[in-house]
Write a protein that holds these residues in place. Structure first.
Motif, short mmCIF file in Angstrom:
data_model
loop_
_atom_site.label_atom_id
_atom_site.label_comp_id
_atom_site.label_asym_id
_atom_site.label_seq_id
_atom_site.Cartn_x
_atom_site.Cartn_y
_atom_site.Cartn_z
N ALA A 277 80.58 24.03 72.03
CA ALA A 277 79.52 23.63 71.46
C ALA A 277 78.49 22.72 72.03
CB ALA A 277 79.97 22.61 69.86
N ARG A 278 79.12 21.84 72.88
CA ARG A 278 78.25 20.92 73.78
C ARG A 278 77.51 21.84 74.78
NH1 ARG A 278 79.80 15.69 77.74
NH2 ARG A 278 77.68 14.85 77.54
N THR A 279 78.17 22.61 75.40
CA THR A 279 77.42 23.45 76.31
C THR A 279 76.40 24.19 75.86
OG1 THR A 279 79.74 23.54 77.54
CG2 THR A 279 77.95 25.15 77.98
N THR A 280 76.69 24.80 74.49
CA THR A 280 75.60 25.32 73.74
C THR A 280 74.39 24.74 73.45
OG1 THR A 280 77.30 26.64 72.79
CG2 THR A 280 74.99 26.72 71.58
N SER A 281 74.71 23.37 73.18
CA SER A 281 73.32 22.42 73.19
C SER A 281 72.56 22.42 74.49
CB SER A 281 73.77 21.15 72.67
OG SER A 281 74.42 21.01 71.32
N LEU A 282 73.44 22.44 75.62
CA LEU A 282 72.93 22.25 76.71
C LEU A 282 72.06 23.44 77.18
CD1 LEU A 282 72.95 20.70 79.68
CD2 LEU A 282 74.62 22.10 80.18
N ILE A 283 72.54 24.75 76.71
CA ILE A 283 71.87 25.97 76.82
C ILE A 283 70.32 26.07 76.17
CG2 ILE A 283 71.94 28.28 76.43
CD1 ILE A 283 74.95 28.46 76.95
N GLU A 284 70.47 25.35 74.92
CA GLU A 284 69.50 25.55 74.05
C GLU A 284 68.23 24.68 74.64
OE1 GLU A 284 71.72 26.42 70.02
OE2 GLU A 284 71.33 24.14 70.41
N THR A 285 68.61 23.44 75.21
CA THR A 285 67.77 22.76 75.91
C THR A 285 67.00 23.07 76.94
OG1 THR A 285 68.75 20.60 74.96
CG2 THR A 285 67.38 20.35 76.72
N TRP A 286 67.85 23.55 78.00
CA TRP A 286 67.04 24.34 79.26
C TRP A 286 66.35 25.66 78.99
CZ3 TRP A 286 67.65 23.39 84.42
CH2 TRP A 286 68.36 22.18 84.97
N LEU A 287 66.89 26.46 78.11
CA LEU A 287 65.88 27.66 77.77
C LEU A 287 64.91 27.33 76.62
CD1 LEU A 287 66.52 30.51 78.96
CD2 LEU A 287 68.42 28.92 79.12
N ASP A 315 75.16 33.21 67.19
CA ASP A 315 74.19 33.25 66.14
C ASP A 315 73.31 31.99 66.10
OD1 ASP A 315 75.07 35.95 65.55
OD2 ASP A 315 76.51 35.22 64.06
N ARG A 316 74.08 30.88 66.62
CA ARG A 316 73.29 29.57 66.61
C ARG A 316 72.28 29.58 67.40
NH1 ARG A 316 76.03 23.83 68.60
NH2 ARG A 316 74.28 23.38 69.79
N MET A 317 72.45 30.07 68.63
CA MET A 317 71.55 29.87 69.74
C MET A 317 70.20 31.16 69.21
SD MET A 317 73.02 30.03 73.45
CE MET A 317 74.52 31.11 73.04
N GLU A 318 70.41 32.27 68.93
CA GLU A 318 69.75 33.14 68.38
C GLU A 318 68.36 32.44 67.09
OE1 GLU A 318 71.39 36.56 67.07
OE2 GLU A 318 72.00 37.35 69.18
N ALA A 319 69.42 31.68 66.27
CA ALA A 319 68.72 31.08 65.26
C ALA A 319 67.71 29.75 65.73
CB ALA A 319 69.59 30.65 64.06
N THR A 320 68.36 29.14 66.79
CA THR A 320 67.67 27.97 67.24
C THR A 320 66.35 28.38 67.99
OG1 THR A 320 69.67 26.63 67.56
CG2 THR A 320 67.73 26.09 68.85
N PHE A 321 66.43 29.45 68.83
CA PHE A 321 65.22 30.02 69.54
C PHE A 321 64.17 30.86 68.57
CE2 PHE A 321 68.33 30.38 73.26
CZ PHE A 321 67.97 29.30 73.85
N LYS A 322 64.84 31.33 67.71
CA LYS A 322 63.97 32.05 66.81
C LYS A 322 63.10 30.79 65.96
CE LYS A 322 63.78 35.33 62.94
NZ LYS A 322 64.28 36.07 62.17
N ALA A 323 63.66 29.71 65.53
CA ALA A 323 62.99 28.97 64.78
C ALA A 323 61.91 28.05 65.66
CB ALA A 323 64.04 27.63 64.23
N SER A 324 62.17 28.11 66.96
CA SER A 324 61.26 27.41 67.83
C SER A 324 60.26 28.34 68.37
CB SER A 324 61.94 26.84 69.28
OG SER A 324 63.15 25.83 68.74
#
Length: 355
Positions: A277-287, A315-324
């Motif tokens: 989950a923490r690594t996923t947050s890192l991915i969301e920030t960088w991309l 699914d969380r990453m997809e939703a995060t990027f879509k919202a942004s």
């Protein structure tokens, strides 16, 4: 011939079953999944004839996370002698194949059978060609024969463009002597898995920049340097002197989760041992913030509910990027060189290429 057969890493049969069951339900194909613990394979047995082929046609193999290879077909029992004649009889009603792969399971029993397969392949290939069942044609289905034993084989087929790149999904990569660690093979396999070979010069060029988070001793940095990139290696641990001597690496002793580049880079890679989950947050920030154009990142898996956790994070990453309103392609695969982890590839689609 109503079974979808899938190779996998030993111990991940349950994840393959959960994943294919979810996909089958989504496309409306009835059946059940089964797999023996540490058997290195799983099956989805369809309720209707021809449904396995329809299931394969409805899915992209590259979208499956835990399956290394797949084929739709059925089992054939072979005699002690004259196995080739029995195989020819059983394959008589099948279409003409364009290639032949003899496969075994990634297990001790499979390794013992590999010698038999090497000896058996040449006469079988010759017999198939003579019977008109095999012609060299990359547009035709591939014949995949997975030998469970010398007397039992799963005879299946798969489209070359919708199956694994290598027999059994296992790449034949050679460990470079000059690489600081064997983890370098993870990133090399990821290049092959996620980037079409004819795009390497464009997307892995020697005029690019990269960042390796958690770099020490430099197994992944080595792959970036090998492509001629200028690399910033982030880790409090030491880097291999051979990499520093190239003049292409800047080593910064910092925390990979908090460090950020002053300018966007082409590639970010990360193989830090941390909760997914923490690594996923890192991915969301960088991309999400456009700090890199592409990334290859490993997610370490929990002990239980591994597929469910990976699916939740994707699914969380997809939703995060879509919202942004950020366009990012996401691919995920448990590579052969992975262990208790999966490898994710992400690419910003809304950033203009530098060249």
């Amino acid at each position: 011939m109503n079974t979808l057969f899938m190779h996998c890493r030993p111990g991940f049969e349950g994840e393959v079953c959960a994943e294919i069951s979810e996909h089958a339900a989504r496309v409306g194909i009835a059946g059940y999944a089964k797999g023996k613990a540490h058997g290195a394979c799983a099956e989805f047995v369809c309720s209707e004839a021809g449904a396995a082929e329809r299931l394969m046609g409805a899915l992209r193999f590259s979208q499956l996370i835990f399956a290394r290879q797949w084929a739709c077909g059925g089992y054939i029992e072979l005699p002690e002698t004259d196995r080739i004649s029995v195989l020819l009889d059983q394959l008589a009603g099948q279409p003409v194949f364009g290639s032949l792969w003899l496969e075994v399971l990634d297990s001790n029993d499979g390794k013992e059978l590999s010698t038999f397969c090497r000896k058996f392949e040449a006469p079988l290939r010759k017999a198939l060609e003579k019977a008109g069942r095999l012609v060299e044609d990359t547009t035709r289905p591939r014949l995949l024969l997975t030998f469970i034993s010398g007397r039992r084989v799963f005879a299946g087929s798969a489209p070359p463009a919708n199956s694994a790149l290598w027999p059994m999904g296992i790449p034949r990569l050679k460990f470079p002597r000059e690489a600081p660690s064997r983890s370098t093979l993870k990133l090399e396999e990821a290049w092959h898995q996620f980037i079409p070979r004819d795009q390497w010069e464009q997307r892995l060029g020697d005029d690019m920049t990269g960042v390796d988070l958690g770099a020490s001793p430099g197994g992944w940095t080595y792959q970036l340097v090998r492509r001629g990139m200028l690399v910033t290696a982030i880790d409090n641990g030491p880097m291999a002197e051979s990499l520093m001597d190239t003049g292409l690496v800047q080593h910064l002793m910092a925390d990979g989760f908090t460090w950020r580049p002053k300018q966007a880079v082409d590639w970010m890679v990360c193989d830090i041992v941390e909760k997914p989950a923490r690594t996923t947050s890192l991915i969301e920030t960088w991309l999400g913030e456009g700090l890199c154009r592409e990334a290859v990142v490993n997610l370490k898996l929990p002990m239980k509910q591994r597929y469910a956790e990976v699916r939740r994070l994707l699914d969380r990453m997809e939703a995060t990027f879509k919202a942004s309103k950020v366009r990012v392609s996401i691919a995920c695969k448990q590579l052969y060189h992975d262990r208790e982890e999966v490898t994710c590839h992400l690419r910003r689609l809304d950033l203009k290429p530098r060249r």
